[in-house]
Design a protein around this motif. Structure first.
Motif, PDB file in Angstrom:
ATOM      1  N   UNK A 213       0.812  -1.217   0.000  1.00 20.79           N
ATOM      2  CA  UNK A 213       0.000   0.000   0.000  1.00 20.79           C
ATOM      3  C   UNK A 213       0.850   1.275   0.000  1.00 20.79           C
ATOM      4  N   UNK A 217       0.517  -0.035  -4.542  1.00 17.32           N
ATOM      5  CA  UNK A 217      -0.661  -0.877  -4.374  1.00 17.32           C
ATOM      6  C   UNK A 217      -1.770  -0.083  -3.703  1.00 17.32           C
ATOM      7  N   UNK A 218      -2.993  -0.370  -4.080  1.00 15.41           N
ATOM      8  CA  UNK A 218      -4.169   0.320  -3.560  1.00 15.41           C
ATOM      9  C   UNK A 218      -4.127   1.816  -3.867  1.00 15.41           C
ATOM     10  N   UNK A 219      -3.283   2.200  -4.808  1.00 10.32           N
ATOM     11  CA  UNK A 219      -3.019   3.594  -5.151  1.00 10.32           C
ATOM     12  C   UNK A 219      -3.321   3.818  -6.632  1.00 10.32           C
ATOM     13  N   UNK A 221      -4.486   4.294 -10.239  1.00 11.62           N
ATOM     14  CA  UNK A 221      -5.762   4.738 -10.831  1.00 11.62           C
ATOM     15  C   UNK A 221      -5.422   5.046 -12.285  1.00 11.62           C
ATOM     16  N   UNK A 262       2.494   8.303  -2.969  1.00  8.88           N
ATOM     17  CA  UNK A 262       2.192   6.971  -2.409  1.00  8.88           C
ATOM     18  C   UNK A 262       2.413   6.976  -0.903  1.00  8.88           C
TER      19      UNK A 262
END
Lengths: 456, 120
Positions: A213, A217-219, A221, A262
């Protein structure tokens, strides 16, 4: 000046099985103390593990121990990378024995493993004593049987376990950041009231605890926040100096990226008041933190401040939470929205007529359902396309498994008795755990916190 | 003098949602530093509360982090009971950051939109 290198191999139970491999490949090229952490615990995973342990005292450690450690144990042992992980879950001792077996299978000799005891409140408090403590978060579990009650331990016992000179430390419930702060206390000897350093180490832990993360990751777009190599996301490594200044970077020869953006997203992840992020070790204040580019995929982090921690420790208590029934059916093509909405109306009418008293949610996925409420109020008045692909979803929570089955069957019955051309039925009924948070005095918990080396 | 445009927050900022109990926190981070003052002025607690009221939200607190060029919104009681009792697909409210980014609009100089953005 010593630099401590701490990498993350997993940020939750279910994280990529091979992420730690590339981290170890990078760590083994560094000089100085090196650690690999695995963070796999959630409030519910612990309660479920406690149930498993009650059925079999040799289980109750994280099943991910079997998935993660065999891939890295040999290289870690060979290169002196120490592993600190909450893979112990509800049963660190059994987990430690399993680590020894894995080492034996791999031909790794002389591996030493220690555990931390003391997070399980039920070992020294009665269920009645625990139930009498008011909850600060979550729902009342008064009158229900406690499945688990665990205090969040801090970093001190992790450091104490490392002082036993072991290769692997397995813990149960500690703060996630303690997996990082513990090694730093061990290496740098930071005192119990050295708030600034403890704050810096806690922040490093907070940035590592969710694995990828912080590295894209999870970032990602696409088109807005592009991240290269998401299928081979590099997991993070923190390089920490004795001053508390540190750099966040990632495993070499991997995808992902480390930028101010991030790092900023992860700094604020699950943070409420940024001036008071409470842990058993320190109250962390991130309002003065600054980030600086320090090369490709390298961000320097400075300025964490700390104050004394609360007098109490947070603990999670868990009880049986009944059942969650969920079922889904898809409608597609011309007039699909009308068919899906009619299906929803049918299910609601039949459940009401047949005496389902529980709160239900019957919604149409594709209409912004995840942003809506149980009554689907938000989508009313919006101009949805009539055609396309829509998925009916019914959900119910109940203490009676038969009711969950009945609601699922009402969705299933739409196959022959509902609107035209519904397909792709899927359903589940899953046992639930309810949790609540309480505050407990430090004294009794700390009196029962101890470390132990577990022999093969 | 740059022309102003009214765009969804998603055009000029990014963010992430996290959960604790029945409370969510959602960060809002501008892509460009010059956007930050506009966000502080326009993305108010009241607007966020209004956006999430249908979910049961009762209060919103905004924390400003000028060093990090970020805002942190803490939204009480928005998770429909959270993992204990929500019936939503997303018990943790992890998707809610994009409800905020998509629905809240801001009026900003066109230069606040990153050059490679599909919004341009």
């Amino acid at each position: 000046m010593t630099t401590v290198y701490i990498g993350s191999g997993a940020g939750f139970a279910g994280d990529r099985i091979d992420a730690g491999v590339a981290v170890v490949e990078t760590l083994k090229q560094r000089d100085g103390p090196r650690y690999l952490i695995y963070e796999v615990m959630g409030e519910r995973t612990l309660a479920m593990a406690q149930r498993i342990k009650m059925d079999d005292p040799d289980l109750g450690y994280s099943p991910y121990l079997e998935r993660y450690l065999p891939r890295v144990l040999e290289a870690c042992a060979e290169h002196g990378v120490r592993i600190v992980a909450n893979l112990g879950n509800a049963n660190p001792v059994a987990g430690a024995k399993r680590v020894h077996q894995i080492a034996e299978d791999l031909g790794v000799e002389g591996l030493r493993v220690a555990v931390v005891h003391g997070d399980n409140l039920l070992e020294f408090m009665t269920a009645d004593e625990i139930a009498a403590i008011p909850t600060i978060e979550g729902i009342s579990i008064a009158g229900k049987e406690l499945v688990a009650a665990n205090a969040y331990l801090g970093a001190r016992p992790v450091a104490a376990a490392l002082a036993l000179d072991v290769d692997v430390v397995l813990v149960g419930r500690t703060t996630d950041a303690a997996l990082v702060l513990g090694p730093l206390i061990h290496e740098f000897g930071w005192a119990e009231d050295d708030w600034a350093h403890l704050a810096a180490g806690t922040l490093a832990g907070h940035l590592l605890e969710c694995g990828g993360q912080v590295t894209g990751g999870y970032f990602c777009d696409p088109g807005f926040k592009d991240v290269p190599g998401m299928d081979d996301l590099g997991f993070p490594i923190a390089e920490i100096k004795g001053s508390g200044d540190f750099v966040i970077t990632k495993a070499e020869n991997t995808g992902g990226l480390v930028t101010k953006a991030t790092v900023t997203e992860q700094i604020l992840y699950e943070v409420h008041d940024p001036a008071a992020y409470l842990t058993p070790d320190v109250s962390l204040d991130i309002t003065g933190v600054t980030l600086e580019d320090a090369g490709e995929n390298r961000i320097a982090v400075r300025g964490a401040q700390g104050k004394p921690p609360p007098e109490t420790l947070k603990a999670t208590i868990s009880a049986d939470g009944g059942w969650l029934g969920e079922s889904e059916l898809t409608y597609a093509g011309p007039n699909a929205l009308a068919r899906a909405r009619l299906a929803a109306d049918i299910v609601k009418a039949r459940c009401e007529r047949n005496g389902v008293a529980e709160l239900m949610r019957v919604e149409v996925i594709g209409t912004g359902a995840v942003f809506d409420n149980d009554a689907s109020e938000r989508q009313r008045g919006t101009n949805m396309p009539k055609d396309g692909e829509f998925r009916l979803r019914a959900a119910v929570r109940t203490n009676d498994k038969d009711i969950a089955q009945y609601v699922n069957d009402e969705v299933l019955s739409l196959f022959c008795s509902g609107p035209a051309a519904g397909g792709g039925y899927r359903c589940s009924i899953t046992g639930q755990v309810n949790t609540a948070s309480i505050l407990v005095p430090r004294g009794p918990v700390e009196a029962h916190t101890r470390t132990e080396e577990i022999l093969p | 003098m740059s022309t102003s445009v009214t765009v969804p927050l998603h055009a000029v900022a990014h963010g992430r949602a996290g959960d604790k109990g029945n409370r969510s926190n959602i960060s809002v981070i501008p892509y460009k530093p010059e956007t930050y003052p506009h966000l502080r002025e326009q993305v108010t607690e009241a607007k966020i509360l209004e956006l999430f009221r249908h979910k049961g939200a009762t209060a919103v607190t905004r924390y400003d982090l000028p060093n990090l060029q970020a805002l942190n919104f803490v939204i009480d009681n928005v998770l429909e009971g959270g993992v204990n009792s929500a019936l939503s697909q997303d018990l943790h409210g992890k998707t809610l950051s994009f409800l905020l980014l998509g629905e809240i609009e801001v009026t900003v100089p066109r230069t606040c939109i990153p050059e490679e953005s599909p919004y341009l």
